[in-house]
Design an enzyme around this catalytic site. Structure first.
Site, PDB file in Angstrom:
ATOM      1  N   SER A 175       2.252 -36.762 -16.413  1.00 27.97           N
ATOM      2  CA  SER A 175       2.823 -38.042 -15.953  1.00 27.97           C
ATOM      3  C   SER A 175       4.019 -38.491 -16.789  1.00 27.97           C
ATOM      4  CB  SER A 175       1.750 -39.134 -15.899  1.00 27.97           C
ATOM      5  OG  SER A 175       0.722 -38.763 -14.996  1.00 27.97           O
ATOM      6  N   GLU A 195      -4.425 -26.288 -13.962  1.00 33.55           N
ATOM      7  CA  GLU A 195      -4.822 -26.074 -12.558  1.00 33.55           C
ATOM      8  C   GLU A 195      -5.214 -24.616 -12.324  1.00 33.55           C
ATOM      9  OE1 GLU A 195      -1.296 -27.858 -10.898  1.00 33.55           O
ATOM     10  OE2 GLU A 195      -1.983 -29.789 -11.674  1.00 33.55           O
ATOM     11  N   GLU A 197      -0.749 -30.401 -22.438  1.00 32.94           N
ATOM     12  CA  GLU A 197      -0.932 -31.168 -21.209  1.00 32.94           C
ATOM     13  C   GLU A 197      -2.379 -31.654 -21.148  1.00 32.94           C
ATOM     14  OE1 GLU A 197       2.309 -29.977 -18.161  1.00 32.94           O
ATOM     15  OE2 GLU A 197       0.524 -28.802 -17.751  1.00 32.94           O
ATOM     16  N   GLY A 251      -0.814 -35.719 -13.209  1.00 34.86           N
ATOM     17  CA  GLY A 251      -0.801 -36.231 -11.841  1.00 34.86           C
ATOM     18  C   GLY A 251      -1.587 -37.513 -11.646  1.00 34.86           C
ATOM     19  N   ASN A 311       7.827 -28.196 -13.292  1.00 35.92           N
ATOM     20  CA  ASN A 311       6.803 -27.392 -12.623  1.00 35.92           C
ATOM     21  C   ASN A 311       6.641 -27.972 -11.225  1.00 35.92           C
ATOM     22  OD1 ASN A 311       4.569 -26.089 -11.684  1.00 35.92           O
ATOM     23  ND2 ASN A 311       3.148 -26.885 -13.242  1.00 35.92           N
ATOM     24  N   TRP A 312       7.257 -27.301 -10.263  1.00 35.93           N
ATOM     25  CA  TRP A 312       7.240 -27.836  -8.891  1.00 35.93           C
ATOM     26  C   TRP A 312       5.861 -27.708  -8.246  1.00 35.93           C
ATOM     27  CZ3 TRP A 312      12.377 -25.743  -6.224  1.00 35.93           C
ATOM     28  CH2 TRP A 312      13.481 -26.241  -6.924  1.00 35.93           C
ATOM     29  N   LYS A 313       4.988 -26.925  -8.849  1.00 33.01           N
ATOM     30  CA  LYS A 313       3.664 -26.645  -8.273  1.00 33.01           C
ATOM     31  C   LYS A 313       3.845 -26.138  -6.836  1.00 33.01           C
ATOM     32  CE  LYS A 313       1.726 -29.758 -11.614  1.00 33.01           C
ATOM     33  NZ  LYS A 313       0.693 -30.701 -12.019  1.00 33.01           N
ATOM     34  N   HIS A 357      -1.817 -22.864 -17.101  1.00 33.46           N
ATOM     35  CA  HIS A 357      -1.807 -24.260 -16.646  1.00 33.46           C
ATOM     36  C   HIS A 357      -3.239 -24.689 -16.318  1.00 33.46           C
ATOM     37  CE1 HIS A 357      -1.077 -27.834 -14.269  1.00 33.46           C
ATOM     38  NE2 HIS A 357       0.098 -27.888 -14.869  1.00 33.46           N
TER      39      HIS A 357
HETATM   40  P1  13P Z   1       2.630 -34.465 -13.630  1.00 31.04           P
HETATM   41  O1  13P Z   1       3.947 -34.669 -14.318  1.00 31.04           O
HETATM   42  O2  13P Z   1       2.700 -34.575 -12.144  1.00 31.04           O
HETATM   43  O3  13P Z   1       1.544 -35.299 -14.243  1.00 31.04           O
HETATM   44  O4  13P Z   1       2.209 -32.921 -13.889  1.00 31.04           O
HETATM   45  C1  13P Z   1       2.283 -32.417 -15.173  1.00 31.04           C
HETATM   46  C2  13P Z   1       2.061 -30.960 -15.128  1.00 31.04           C
HETATM   47  O5  13P Z   1       0.984 -30.500 -14.782  1.00 31.04           O
HETATM   48  C3  13P Z   1       3.192 -30.095 -15.442  1.00 31.04           C
HETATM   49  O6  13P Z   1       2.788 -28.769 -15.573  1.00 31.04           O
END
Ligand code: 13P
Length: 250
Positions: free
Chosen positions: A212, A97, A167, A173, A9-11, A95
């Site tokens: 993470s 976020e 998650e 993150g 997930n590149w966000k 997600h």
């Molecule tokens: P990180 O791997 O940066 O913690 O993010 C996880 C995530 O939100 C994947 O969708």
């Protein structure tokens, strides 16, 4: 036997040059990945470039979100048919976020899950509790609430063609990873819950861990019996790290 899935997930990261370099790196190391399926979920605007670069390779791609409608006057949105048109296999829905920054509730997430499947996309449904919810022992009730809305809307059989990513919000993150035992406990809970409705669906669905995940903790997490891969944020932006996780997945 569930094939492990490692999805990036590149966000909201990267430009065309970054994406091109990252994909070159991933494609160059692909031969060392034994059994895991790989997918990347770039920002919408990079999907056409990613699609042309990955076409014909074993790496799949997907969206990070989609609208509940297929077309129309919905300024700024991207629909399931558009993702499908650009060759997406997957789309992330729910997600944390999206839930916390953009106010997506369980009902909207359930509609997005349906919109994905209606358009031939495989939803990667994200669930997970916050730190406060874990502290209050509410992890299972949060997961119940997040899954039940989708099950009620689409039925258990819809999960035959879906992926679930656990998650924990406190691990995203933050550099704090759930221990393999903690993650396994929740994954097992999810699988048991689905099994009460359909044992076959529960046995077949891939449950990813996200939060993470890095090359040095991936093997231990994915070795857990109910963890079938990862949804990777930060570490999916470096080819070496993403490949490291994919290799750890087998
Ligand atoms: P990180 O791997 O940066 O913690 O993010 C996880 C995530 O939100 C994947 O969708």
């Amino acid at each position: 036997m569930r094939q492990p899935l490692v999805a990036g997930n590149w966000k909201m990261n990267g430009d065309q040059a970054d994406a091109s370099k990252l994909l070159d790196g991933i494609l160059a190391g692909l031969a060392e990945v034994k059994s895991a399926e790989l997918a990347v979920c770039p920002p919408f605007i990079l999907i056409p470039a990613v699609a042309s670069k990955l076409a014909g390779s074993a790496v799949k791609w997907g969206g990070q979100n989609l609208d509940i409608h297929n077309s129309g006057a919905y300024t700024g949105e991207v629909s399931g048919p558009m993702l499908k048109d650009f060759g997406c296999t997957y789309v992330i829905v729910g997600h944390s976020e999206r839930r916390s920054y953009y106010g997506e509730g369980d009902n909207v997430v359930a509609m997005k899950f349906g919109a994905a499947q209606d358009n031939g996309l495989i939803p990667i449904l994200c669930v997970g509790e916050s730190l406060e919810e874990r502290a209050e022992n509410e992890t299972e009730s949060v997961i119940d609430r997040q899954l039940d809305e989708v099950i009620d809307a689409h039925g258990i059989t819809a999960f035959a063609n879906a992926v679930i990513a656990y998650e924990p919000v406190w691990a995203i993150g933050t550099g704090k990873t759930a221990t393999p035992d903690m993650a396994q406990e929740v994954h097992a809970y999810i699988r048991r819950k689905l099994a009460t409705l359909d044992a076959g669906v529960a046995a077949g669905i891939r449950l990813l861990y996200g939060g993470s995940m890095k090359p040095d903790n991936a093997a231990e997490l994915i070795a857990q019996p109910d963890i079938d891969g990862g949804l990777i944020g930060g570490a999916s932006l470096k080819a070496e790290d993403f490949l490291g996780i994919a290799k750890a997945a087998g």
